[in-house]
Design a protein around this motif. Structure first.
Motif, mmCIF file in Angstrom:
data_model
loop_
_atom_site.group_PDB
_atom_site.id
_atom_site.type_symbol
_atom_site.label_atom_id
_atom_site.label_comp_id
_atom_site.label_asym_id
_atom_site.label_seq_id
_atom_site.Cartn_x
_atom_site.Cartn_y
_atom_site.Cartn_z
ATOM 1 N N UNK A 77 1.001 -1.181 -0.094
ATOM 2 C CA UNK A 77 -0.102 0.054 0.040
ATOM 3 C C UNK A 77 0.835 1.343 -0.167
ATOM 4 N N UNK A 78 2.133 1.220 -0.504
ATOM 5 C CA UNK A 78 2.911 2.423 -0.687
ATOM 6 C C UNK A 78 2.808 3.042 -1.859
ATOM 7 N N UNK A 79 2.697 4.354 -1.987
ATOM 8 C CA UNK A 79 2.780 4.873 -3.410
ATOM 9 C C UNK A 79 3.937 4.639 -4.393
ATOM 10 N N UNK A 80 3.531 4.152 -5.728
ATOM 11 C CA UNK A 80 4.661 3.908 -6.464
ATOM 12 C C UNK A 80 4.291 4.472 -7.901
ATOM 13 N N UNK A 81 5.248 4.376 -8.795
ATOM 14 C CA UNK A 81 4.948 4.774 -10.150
ATOM 15 C C UNK A 81 4.083 3.839 -10.664
ATOM 16 N N UNK A 82 3.352 3.978 -11.716
ATOM 17 C CA UNK A 82 2.517 3.172 -12.434
ATOM 18 C C UNK A 82 3.148 1.720 -12.677
ATOM 19 N N UNK A 83 4.323 1.818 -13.257
ATOM 20 C CA UNK A 83 4.785 0.723 -13.859
ATOM 21 C C UNK A 83 5.328 -0.229 -12.668
ATOM 22 N N UNK A 84 5.362 0.231 -11.808
ATOM 23 C CA UNK A 84 5.692 -0.454 -10.352
ATOM 24 C C UNK A 84 4.535 -1.182 -9.449
ATOM 25 N N UNK A 85 3.286 -0.484 -10.026
ATOM 26 C CA UNK A 85 2.137 -0.930 -9.168
ATOM 27 C C UNK A 85 1.625 -2.396 -9.017
ATOM 28 N N UNK A 86 0.683 -2.677 -8.123
ATOM 29 C CA UNK A 86 -0.035 -3.719 -8.141
ATOM 30 C C UNK A 86 -1.531 -3.449 -8.214
ATOM 31 N N UNK A 87 -1.689 -2.213 -7.590
ATOM 32 C CA UNK A 87 -3.300 -1.827 -7.415
ATOM 33 C C UNK A 87 -3.399 -0.274 -7.658
ATOM 34 N N UNK A 88 -4.454 0.091 -7.986
ATOM 35 C CA UNK A 88 -4.807 1.386 -8.576
ATOM 36 C C UNK A 88 -6.242 1.836 -7.909
ATOM 37 N N UNK A 89 -6.236 2.911 -7.081
ATOM 38 C CA UNK A 89 -7.504 3.383 -6.827
ATOM 39 C C UNK A 89 -7.820 4.702 -7.752
ATOM 40 N N UNK A 90 -8.830 4.711 -8.432
ATOM 41 C CA UNK A 90 -9.573 5.614 -9.556
ATOM 42 C C UNK A 90 -10.380 6.540 -8.739
ATOM 43 N N UNK A 91 -10.239 7.837 -8.773
ATOM 44 C CA UNK A 91 -11.328 8.799 -8.128
ATOM 45 C C UNK A 91 -11.849 9.454 -9.324
ATOM 46 N N UNK A 92 -13.313 9.367 -9.766
ATOM 47 C CA UNK A 92 -13.735 10.090 -10.676
ATOM 48 C C UNK A 92 -14.293 11.503 -10.282
ATOM 49 N N UNK A 93 -14.135 12.551 -10.834
ATOM 50 C CA UNK A 93 -14.347 13.934 -10.313
ATOM 51 C C UNK A 93 -15.157 14.697 -11.340
ATOM 52 N N UNK A 94 -16.258 15.455 -10.984
ATOM 53 C CA UNK A 94 -16.846 16.294 -11.694
ATOM 54 C C UNK A 94 -16.189 17.450 -11.979
ATOM 55 N N UNK A 95 -16.745 18.646 -12.904
ATOM 56 C CA UNK A 95 -16.070 19.660 -13.157
ATOM 57 C C UNK A 95 -15.670 20.703 -12.215
ATOM 58 N N UNK A 96 -16.157 20.515 -10.961
ATOM 59 C CA UNK A 96 -15.697 21.282 -9.824
ATOM 60 C C UNK A 96 -15.039 20.499 -8.877
ATOM 61 N N UNK A 97 -14.466 19.205 -9.293
ATOM 62 C CA UNK A 97 -13.497 18.599 -8.678
ATOM 63 C C UNK A 97 -14.091 17.588 -7.328
ATOM 64 N N UNK A 98 -15.533 17.704 -7.371
ATOM 65 C CA UNK A 98 -15.927 16.703 -6.486
ATOM 66 C C UNK A 98 -16.259 15.533 -6.871
ATOM 67 N N UNK A 99 -16.085 14.490 -5.809
ATOM 68 C CA UNK A 99 -15.680 12.875 -5.996
ATOM 69 C C UNK A 99 -17.255 12.497 -6.599
#
Length: 102
Positions: free
Chosen positions: A65-87
């Motif tokens: 669960x440490x942050x890493x570059x995408x090429x070293x990753x095993x997992x991703x969390x994707x947060x979709x945002x509206x045009x005001x930056x709201x989740x």
């Protein structure tokens, strides 16, 4: 996952993220669709999201669960945002060892 839309690979609908572990480097004119942010493991997707958002932030993590570059990753969390930056929505993906063949 069919998201994020990748201009370099054909994606299939599954719980695997094609971005996790991807070796394609980022730049402004070619390569990765994602835009690397200053924070380690954080990338911006500047486009329409499945939930109707205007952008998404992707957080790439390793098996501890440490942050890493995408090429070293095993997992991703994707947060979709509206045009005001709201989740709008959060999705999770994992590495598909068979998807990223050279």
């Amino acid at each position: 996952m069919l998201f994020p839309v990748c201009k370099n690979m054909t994606t299939e609908d599954s719980f695997y993220s094609y971005c996790v572990g991807c070796k394609i480097k980022y730049d402004e004119n070619k390569g990765c669709t994602l835009i690397r942010q200053a924070e380690l493991g954080k990338y911006l997707y500047p486009g329409t999201t499945p939930s109707g958002g205007e952008s998404a932030i992707l957080y790439f993590r390793d098996e501890n669960d440490n942050p890493v570059e995408k090429w070293d990753a095993k997992f991703v969390e994707i947060q979709e945002l509206d045009d005001n930056g709201r989740l709008l929505n959060i999705e999770h993906g994992t590495f598909d060892p068979y998807a990223l063949r050279e």
